[in-house]
Each structure stands twice: as structure tokens, then as C-alpha cells.
Design a protein around this motif. Structure first.
Motif, PDB file in Angstrom:
ATOM      1  N   ARG A 106      -2.152   2.368  -4.497  1.00  0.00           N
ATOM      2  CA  ARG A 106      -0.883   2.598  -3.799  1.00  0.00           C
ATOM      3  C   ARG A 106      -0.343   3.990  -4.094  1.00  0.00           C
ATOM      4  O   ARG A 106       0.152   4.683  -3.204  1.00  0.00           O
ATOM      5  CB  ARG A 106       0.124   1.526  -4.214  1.00  0.00           C
ATOM      6  CG  ARG A 106       1.497   1.668  -3.587  1.00  0.00           C
ATOM      7  CD  ARG A 106       2.331   0.417  -3.761  1.00  0.00           C
ATOM      8  NE  ARG A 106       2.528   0.055  -5.145  1.00  0.00           N
ATOM      9  CZ  ARG A 106       2.005  -1.015  -5.731  1.00  0.00           C
ATOM     10  NH1 ARG A 106       1.223  -1.837  -5.051  1.00  0.00           N
ATOM     11  NH2 ARG A 106       2.239  -1.284  -7.001  1.00  0.00           N
ATOM     12  N   LEU A 107      -0.448   4.410  -5.351  1.00  0.00           N
ATOM     13  CA  LEU A 107       0.033   5.738  -5.724  1.00  0.00           C
ATOM     14  C   LEU A 107      -0.789   6.826  -5.040  1.00  0.00           C
ATOM     15  O   LEU A 107      -0.227   7.782  -4.489  1.00  0.00           O
ATOM     16  CB  LEU A 107      -0.025   5.900  -7.243  1.00  0.00           C
ATOM     17  CG  LEU A 107       0.458   7.246  -7.791  1.00  0.00           C
ATOM     18  CD1 LEU A 107       1.918   7.481  -7.424  1.00  0.00           C
ATOM     19  CD2 LEU A 107       0.267   7.303  -9.303  1.00  0.00           C
ATOM     20  N   ALA A 108      -2.104   6.686  -5.055  1.00  0.00           N
ATOM     21  CA  ALA A 108      -2.975   7.699  -4.429  1.00  0.00           C
ATOM     22  C   ALA A 108      -2.730   7.786  -2.927  1.00  0.00           C
ATOM     23  O   ALA A 108      -2.614   8.881  -2.362  1.00  0.00           O
ATOM     24  CB  ALA A 108      -4.439   7.372  -4.719  1.00  0.00           C
ATOM     25  N   TYR A 109      -2.646   6.622  -2.270  1.00  0.00           N
ATOM     26  CA  TYR A 109      -2.429   6.616  -0.823  1.00  0.00           C
ATOM     27  C   TYR A 109      -1.058   7.199  -0.487  1.00  0.00           C
ATOM     28  O   TYR A 109      -0.914   7.982   0.458  1.00  0.00           O
ATOM     29  CB  TYR A 109      -2.547   5.191  -0.284  1.00  0.00           C
ATOM     30  CG  TYR A 109      -2.443   5.109   1.222  1.00  0.00           C
ATOM     31  CD1 TYR A 109      -3.569   5.219   2.039  1.00  0.00           C
ATOM     32  CD2 TYR A 109      -1.212   4.924   1.841  1.00  0.00           C
ATOM     33  CE1 TYR A 109      -3.473   5.148   3.410  1.00  0.00           C
ATOM     34  CE2 TYR A 109      -1.098   4.867   3.211  1.00  0.00           C
ATOM     35  CZ  TYR A 109      -2.238   4.970   3.993  1.00  0.00           C
ATOM     36  OH  TYR A 109      -2.122   4.914   5.365  1.00  0.00           O
ATOM     37  N   GLY A 145       0.772  -1.233   0.000  1.00  0.00           N
ATOM     38  CA  GLY A 145       0.000   0.000   0.000  1.00  0.00           C
ATOM     39  C   GLY A 145       0.800   1.278   0.000  1.00  0.00           C
ATOM     40  O   GLY A 145       0.232   2.350  -0.209  1.00  0.00           O
ATOM     41  N   VAL A 146       2.122   1.200   0.248  1.00  0.00           N
ATOM     42  CA  VAL A 146       2.938   2.411   0.319  1.00  0.00           C
ATOM     43  C   VAL A 146       4.085   2.303  -0.677  1.00  0.00           C
ATOM     44  O   VAL A 146       4.912   1.390  -0.596  1.00  0.00           O
ATOM     45  CB  VAL A 146       3.484   2.632   1.742  1.00  0.00           C
ATOM     46  CG1 VAL A 146       4.444   3.818   1.760  1.00  0.00           C
ATOM     47  CG2 VAL A 146       2.341   2.870   2.725  1.00  0.00           C
ATOM     48  N   HIS A 152      -5.981  -5.262   0.293  1.00  0.00           N
ATOM     49  CA  HIS A 152      -4.703  -4.803  -0.241  1.00  0.00           C
ATOM     50  C   HIS A 152      -4.890  -3.865  -1.430  1.00  0.00           C
ATOM     51  O   HIS A 152      -5.659  -4.150  -2.351  1.00  0.00           O
ATOM     52  CB  HIS A 152      -3.846  -5.997  -0.682  1.00  0.00           C
ATOM     53  CG  HIS A 152      -3.527  -6.938   0.439  1.00  0.00           C
ATOM     54  ND1 HIS A 152      -4.264  -8.063   0.704  1.00  0.00           N
ATOM     55  CD2 HIS A 152      -2.548  -6.898   1.378  1.00  0.00           C
ATOM     56  CE1 HIS A 152      -3.756  -8.693   1.763  1.00  0.00           C
ATOM     57  NE2 HIS A 152      -2.718  -8.003   2.177  1.00  0.00           N
ATOM     58  N   LEU A 153      -4.139  -2.772  -1.397  1.00  0.00           N
ATOM     59  CA  LEU A 153      -4.072  -1.855  -2.523  1.00  0.00           C
ATOM     60  C   LEU A 153      -3.174  -2.429  -3.605  1.00  0.00           C
ATOM     61  O   LEU A 153      -2.336  -3.286  -3.349  1.00  0.00           O
ATOM     62  CB  LEU A 153      -3.518  -0.505  -2.062  1.00  0.00           C
ATOM     63  CG  LEU A 153      -4.378   0.275  -1.058  1.00  0.00           C
ATOM     64  CD1 LEU A 153      -3.580   1.421  -0.452  1.00  0.00           C
ATOM     65  CD2 LEU A 153      -5.655   0.786  -1.706  1.00  0.00           C
ATOM     66  N   LYS A 208       5.869  -7.880  -6.884  1.00  0.00           N
ATOM     67  CA  LYS A 208       4.777  -7.905  -7.849  1.00  0.00           C
ATOM     68  C   LYS A 208       3.439  -7.727  -7.151  1.00  0.00           C
ATOM     69  O   LYS A 208       3.221  -8.244  -6.056  1.00  0.00           O
ATOM     70  CB  LYS A 208       4.808  -9.238  -8.608  1.00  0.00           C
ATOM     71  CG  LYS A 208       3.788  -9.353  -9.716  1.00  0.00           C
ATOM     72  CD  LYS A 208       3.911 -10.700 -10.412  1.00  0.00           C
ATOM     73  CE  LYS A 208       2.862 -10.848 -11.515  1.00  0.00           C
ATOM     74  NZ  LYS A 208       2.964 -12.169 -12.187  1.00  0.00           N
ATOM     75  N   ASP A 209       2.527  -6.988  -7.790  1.00  0.00           N
ATOM     76  CA  ASP A 209       1.205  -6.785  -7.213  1.00  0.00           C
ATOM     77  C   ASP A 209       0.456  -8.104  -7.047  1.00  0.00           C
ATOM     78  O   ASP A 209       0.630  -9.049  -7.844  1.00  0.00           O
ATOM     79  CB  ASP A 209       0.368  -5.856  -8.097  1.00  0.00           C
ATOM     80  CG  ASP A 209       0.464  -4.404  -7.674  1.00  0.00           C
ATOM     81  OD1 ASP A 209       0.590  -4.148  -6.465  1.00  0.00           O
ATOM     82  OD2 ASP A 209       0.425  -3.521  -8.546  1.00  0.00           O
TER      83      ASP A 209
END
Length: 344
Positions: free
Chosen positions: A327-330, A68-69, A321-322, A212-213
């Protein structure tokens, strides 16, 4: 049997016992080396011990924070256009264990130094992740991944536990440590964690262990949205919510939080705790965030409704999970929030 023969047998047995105990002590001492402790967390070992130079911001947490980060996005939001950019290190890993996260911070500070801030994921009390783990908030490999010196402080994380259970737990940690050490010695699990001389280490930059996502689970997302809507009503109409605080099952996490805050104060490092939202989570009450800061002396950051709305729009790979978009927005929100609070 003659007395002389009996004494000889006793002497041999005593020597064998001493040799065995000495071997156990040597094995356990060997297992206290960072490259052995981090045998199951190799990426984190590399981030701490394979690079050099201070880290501006260190992020620790569970898999929610791991995926997420984005260290690079936080770095860019902290000080846009900075040259060189801030070094942000995300050494989160799956599972809970806030006291083990504290040890990671200690190791980063000792090996590379932390210049500005620490960010720690907070698992809110009453959350399913909190209630699905044991009272002690142990990371699954806790006995293997923390130094032996921390075992003596284990009781402090369980202030409401009877003394006989504290003694049992200490013995259990010791037994687990011997088992882990023997396994890592015989299997060579720690061999890839090489010791690199300081002079050969490259200068560190922003990075981490996200990898990897996770795969998209659209059906799980749809089911989760439907369940939360049935229970709480349409997301846009929900009022901010707070969460309980003070349960015995979370004693260990609260003690870890206090120690992380004290660690930050000792080294002149800002400390921030963050809530990693689930898909369709309600916004968080400001009163709850204020209570956390009064209780622990450090802020708890939670994304506002406009950020949550952005995350809900294709920002999750599954309900917990993001992935890249979220992840970019958070991370942009988080970096901006830290910059605002630190006066950057």
C-alpha cells in the motif's frame, strides 16, 4: 347490501389505500436522507458528513483501492513538506458499482468540496471481478444508497437493453428501495449516522476507511504465482499487455466513467482512473492506456514494471489485495504521478 353501505365501504377502502400510499411515500422520502442512505456505509458517511473543509483529492474504488491506497502516503507524495499537507480522502468500499462511486463524489463535492483531483479505480474489462458481477454494475445495496432522483437515469447506463427490461429494472429498484427503507426504519440501522451541525464539525484531514489489514494468505499467493507463471511464463520475462474494451457487460461502467469525467470538468477538478494490480499481474501496454484516454478524455494510470516488482515482494496479503508494504509503495507512486501530471 344497501347502496349507502356500499358507498361507505368504498370510501373507507379508498381512504385506507390513500393512507397506505401516503405512508409508503413518506417512508421512501425519509430514506433519501444521507444518514439513511449511508446506513450500510457508516465510515464513508462519517468521512463526508462528520468533518468539514475542502478535500484536495478524493479516492473511490473497490476493496482493492480500500486496502491499496494510503491517503496519508498520497498526501505526502503530492507535495512533500507542505504545511498544511494536502487533504486526501479514501472512501473506497468493497464490491463494484461505479455509478454509486459517482454518487459518493457528488456527495463529497456538495458537502465539503473537492479542490484538486478525483481518483477512481477502473475494473478492466474481461477481469474476473468484472465478469462476476451483473451487467448493470450495481453496487449490492445500490437501491438503498443512491438518491431516488437517480432512478430516473438508470436506463442511461444500459443503452443496449430492451425497453421492457428497463421498465422491469426501474420497478425492481423501487421495490428494493421500499424494502430497504422499511428495514432501516424498523431496525434502526441508520441511527448511528447522526446529523452534526456544521459549526461542531472538526476540520478534516487525510483519512479513510481502510481499517485493519486483511490476513496474510501465503498459500493463496504461492498458488496464484504458480498458476500465472504456468499460463503466462516467468514474470520478469513478460511483455506489457492490453485488455479488451467495449463489451456489453461493461456498458454501465463506461457510462459511469463518462459521467465522472463530465462531473470533473463541470467543477474544474482533475480526474484520474487507476488500475489496481493483482499479485503477479503483467505490466500494462502504453497503447492500451492511450486508447482509454482517447475514449474517455481522462488518463488511466497503471504502475510501471519497477513498481509492480516492488509490490510482488511481500506487498500483498492475498492475490487481490495489498497490505501495508505494498500500500505504501503503490500510494507513493500514485501521489507522485498525480503531482507530475498536475504540475505540482
Amino acid at each position: 347490501m344497501s347502496p349507502r353501505r356500499r358507498r361507505l365501504i368504498q370510501l373507507v377502502c379508498a381512504l385506507a389505500l390513500l393512507a397506505g400510499l401516503g405512508g409508503v411515500f413518506a417512508l421512501v422520502a425519509w430514506s433519501d436522507q444521507p444518514q439513511v442512505r449511508y446506513a450500510s456505509l457508516r465510515c464513508i458517511y462519517r468521512e463526508i458528513y462528520w468533518e468539514r473543509g475542502p478535500v484536495d483529492v478524493v479516492v473511490v474504488g473497490t476493496s482493492r483501492t480500500k486496502w491499496g491506497v494510503s491517503p496519508e502516503a498520497v498526501s505526502a507524495a503530492l507535495d512533500p513538506g507542505a504545511d498544511p499537507p494536502a487533504v486526501v480522502l479514501n472512501v473506497s468500499r468493497s464490491w463494484r458499482g461505479t455509478n454509486q462511486m459517482l454518487q459518493q463524489l457528488v456527495d463529497v463535492q456538495a458537502e465539503r468540496g473537492i479542490a484538486k483531483a478525483i481518483v477512481v479505480e477502473y475494473s478492466r474489462e474481461g477481469d474476473v471481478v468484472a465478469t462476476s458481477r451483473r451487467y448493470y454494475d450495481y453496487y449490492p445495496d445500490h437501491a438503498a444508497v443512491v438518491p431516488l432522483s437517480t432512478f430516473g437515469e438508470d436506463h442511461a447506463f444500459k443503452p443496449r437493453e430492451p425497453a421492457y427490461l428497463l421498465a422491469r429494472d426501474l420497478l425492481d429498484l423501487g421495490q428494493q428501495r421500499v424494502d430497504y427503507a422499511l428495514d432501516r426504519l424498523l431496525t434502526g440501522k441508520a441511527d448511528k449516522n447522526r446529523v452534526i451541525p456544521v459549526g461542531e464539525r472538526p476540520a478534516g484531514d487525510s483519512g479513510g476507511c481502510t481499517g485493519k489489514d486483511r490476513p496474510l494468505r501465503q498459500q493463496a499467493l504461492d498458488d496464484w504465482a504458480a498458476r500465472t507463471t504456468d499460463r503466462l511464463g516467468p514474470w520478469e520475462e513478460r511483455e506489457p499487455v492490453g485488455y479488451p474494451m467495449g463489451a456489453i457487460n461493461n456498458d454501465a461502467q463506461r457510462e459511469s466513467i463518462r459521467r465522472i469525467v463530465a462531473f470533473g470538468a463541470e467543477h474544474g477538478i482533475d480526474v484520474y482512473f487507476v488500475l489496481m494490480p493483482r499479485y503477479y499481474d503483467s505490466p500494462t501496454k502504453q497503447e492500451y492506456l492511450d486508447r482509454f484516454e482517447r475514449e474517455f478524455g481522462a488518463p488511466l494510470l497503471a504502475p510501471p514494471k519497477e513498481v509492480l516488482r516492488e509490490l510482488n515482494d511481500e506487498g500483498y496479503s492475498d492475490p487481490n489485495h495489498l497490505w501495508e508494504k505494498g500500500r505504501l509503495a503503490y500510494s507513493e507512486w500514485l501521489g507522485g504521478e498525480i503531482a507530475r501530471r498536475s504540475g505540482g
